[in-house]
Design a protein around this motif. Structure first.
Motif, short mmCIF file in Angstrom:
data_model
loop_
_atom_site.label_atom_id
_atom_site.label_comp_id
_atom_site.label_asym_id
_atom_site.label_seq_id
_atom_site.Cartn_x
_atom_site.Cartn_y
_atom_site.Cartn_z
N PRO A 52 0.84 -1.20 0.00
CA PRO A 52 0.00 0.00 0.00
C PRO A 52 0.87 1.25 0.00
O PRO A 52 2.02 1.21 0.44
N VAL A 53 0.33 2.35 -0.50
CA VAL A 53 1.05 3.63 -0.48
C VAL A 53 0.11 4.71 0.04
O VAL A 53 -1.12 4.60 -0.08
N GLN A 54 0.69 5.75 0.61
CA GLN A 54 -0.10 6.83 1.21
C GLN A 54 -0.40 7.97 0.24
O GLN A 54 -1.29 8.77 0.48
N SER A 55 0.38 8.05 -0.84
CA SER A 55 0.13 9.10 -1.83
C SER A 55 0.44 8.56 -3.22
O SER A 55 1.00 7.47 -3.36
N SER A 56 0.09 9.32 -4.24
CA SER A 56 0.29 8.88 -5.63
C SER A 56 1.74 8.51 -5.89
O SER A 56 2.67 9.13 -5.36
N VAL A 57 1.93 7.49 -6.73
CA VAL A 57 3.27 7.04 -7.12
C VAL A 57 3.60 7.61 -8.49
O VAL A 57 2.88 7.39 -9.46
N TYR A 58 4.71 8.35 -8.55
CA TYR A 58 5.13 8.96 -9.81
C TYR A 58 6.20 8.16 -10.55
O TYR A 58 6.40 8.34 -11.75
N ALA A 59 6.95 7.31 -9.82
CA ALA A 59 8.01 6.53 -10.46
C ALA A 59 8.24 5.24 -9.71
O ALA A 59 8.11 5.18 -8.48
N LEU A 60 8.59 4.18 -10.47
CA LEU A 60 9.03 2.91 -9.92
C LEU A 60 10.38 2.58 -10.54
O LEU A 60 10.62 2.83 -11.72
N HIS A 61 11.26 1.99 -9.73
CA HIS A 61 12.59 1.61 -10.24
C HIS A 61 13.04 0.33 -9.54
O HIS A 61 13.01 0.25 -8.31
N THR A 62 13.41 -0.66 -10.34
CA THR A 62 13.88 -1.93 -9.79
C THR A 62 15.38 -2.04 -9.93
O THR A 62 15.94 -1.74 -11.00
N TYR A 63 16.04 -2.45 -8.85
CA TYR A 63 17.47 -2.75 -8.88
C TYR A 63 17.69 -4.04 -8.10
O TYR A 63 17.44 -4.09 -6.90
N GLN A 64 18.12 -5.08 -8.83
CA GLN A 64 18.28 -6.40 -8.24
C GLN A 64 16.99 -6.81 -7.53
O GLN A 64 15.96 -6.93 -8.17
N ASP A 65 17.02 -7.01 -6.22
CA ASP A 65 15.82 -7.45 -5.50
C ASP A 65 15.12 -6.31 -4.77
O ASP A 65 14.32 -6.55 -3.86
N LEU A 66 15.43 -5.07 -5.18
CA LEU A 66 14.82 -3.91 -4.54
C LEU A 66 13.92 -3.17 -5.52
O LEU A 66 14.25 -3.01 -6.69
N LEU A 67 12.78 -2.73 -5.00
CA LEU A 67 11.88 -1.87 -5.77
C LEU A 67 11.78 -0.53 -5.05
O LEU A 67 11.43 -0.48 -3.87
N PHE A 68 12.11 0.55 -5.78
CA PHE A 68 12.01 1.90 -5.23
C PHE A 68 10.69 2.53 -5.70
O PHE A 68 10.39 2.52 -6.89
N VAL A 69 9.92 3.05 -4.73
CA VAL A 69 8.59 3.58 -5.01
C VAL A 69 8.60 5.07 -4.67
O VAL A 69 8.62 5.46 -3.50
N ALA A 70 8.60 5.92 -5.70
CA ALA A 70 8.72 7.37 -5.52
C ALA A 70 7.33 8.00 -5.53
O ALA A 70 6.54 7.78 -6.45
N GLN A 71 7.05 8.81 -4.51
CA GLN A 71 5.70 9.28 -4.28
C GLN A 71 5.54 10.80 -4.38
O GLN A 71 6.51 11.55 -4.26
#
Length: 299
Positions: A52-71
């Motif tokens: 779940p996220v608290q605000s809109s997501v503007y970007a997603l980025h995957t690196y190896q086993d990590l997902l970065f969720v920019a809000q």
């Protein structure tokens, strides 16, 4: 060459972000909804809401086993895809974060967005290492050169700013677009940087000196995404004009237009984001119509 295969529905609001997973046949989408969604390319279906996220997501980025969720809130969540949990929250930006990239050889993450600053984070412990202002308003997009030695930033004032990734000194400012730069990619063969803008133009900047070598009137409205095929000499663009276009990455010849106006399947609102599947078999597009469309690519 490229045909509509499937449309995935389920999002209730505009979608802004796509990213491939650490697994070959899954990918993620997010936007104005309250979660990040995982989809399967094997079954062409919804898998689950992964967080779940608290605000809109503007970007997603995957690196190896990590997902970065920019809000929109300015926070960046770091989600561990193996442990299936948030392991860090990156807090610096005062406004929405529009792009996140990793510089692997430096073990760094860089982020930017609406506050006009760039933040540099440690990939080891997610601490903020450094931050610097770029301009007074939005930086929309980040591109890394193939050796990750140079960082290109697409800015709202129409200028592309090139930084040295070693010390983040400004190398060059590229002036050619009339309006905000909204998409940037370095060509896989290392010969040029390509930019797209709200002026609907594509600009080709020859490397290594970034001279403007070509200008292509690509779309009717803003160009929102430029994605190179992972192995073949093609790239795709999408736009606020609701069309996807497939181009030759060497000659810039236009091969195909995917648009309802051209009597092909297509989106009925602005197309905000595209990615290729990791094997290059599929092009995935999404936008304000809340649809995720899968296109099959064949030679």
């Amino acid at each position: 060459m490229i045909t509509h295969l499937h449309t995935l529905s389920g999002h209730q609001n505009p979608i802004y972000a796509l990213a491939n997973s650490n697994q070959k046949d899954t990918f993620f989408s997010a936007g104005n909804d309250k979660g990040v969604v995982e989809w399967s390319l094997n079954t062409m279906s919804f898998v689950k809401v992964i967080l779940p996220v608290q605000s809109s997501v503007y970007a997603l980025h995957t690196y190896q086993d990590l997902l970065f969720v920019a809000q929109r809130s300015g926070l960046i969540l770091v989600f561990d895809l193996l442990e299936q949990k948030v392991i860090a929250t990156l807090s610096h930006h005062q406004k929405g974060v529009f792009d996140v990239k990793t510089i692997a050889h430096k073990n760094e993450i860089i982020s930017t967005g609406e506050d006009g600053t760039v933040a540099v984070w440690s990939l080891k412990d997610f601490t903020l290492l450094y931050n610097f202002p770029v301009l007074q308003n939005t930086v929309r997009t980040i591109a890394l050169s193939n050796d990750a030695k140079e960082v290109a930033l697409g800015c709202k004032d129409g200028i592309i700013r090139i930084y040295n990734s070693d010390d983040y000194t400004l190398i060059k400012e590229l002036e050619g677009h009339k309006f905000a730069v909204t998409a940037l990619q370095y060509a896989p063969n290392g010969t040029y940087l390509i930019s797209g803008s709200r002026d609907a133009q594509l600009k080709i900047w020859s490397l290594p000196d970034y001279t403007l070598s070509n200008s292509v009137p690509a779309h009717m409205f803003s160009v929102y995404s430029i994605v190179f095929h992972p192995t073949l000499p093609y790239f795709a663009t999408c736009s606020q004009d609701k069309s996807i276009k497939l181009w030759d990455s060497e000659t810039f010849k236009l091969y195909k237009i995917l648009s309802l106006e051209k009597n092909t399947p297509g989106h009925f609102h602005s197309i905000n984001k595209m990615i290729w599947s990791t094997d290059g078999k599929y092009l995935i597009s999404t936008g304000d119509d809340r649809q995720v469309m899968i296109w099959e690519f064949t030679l």
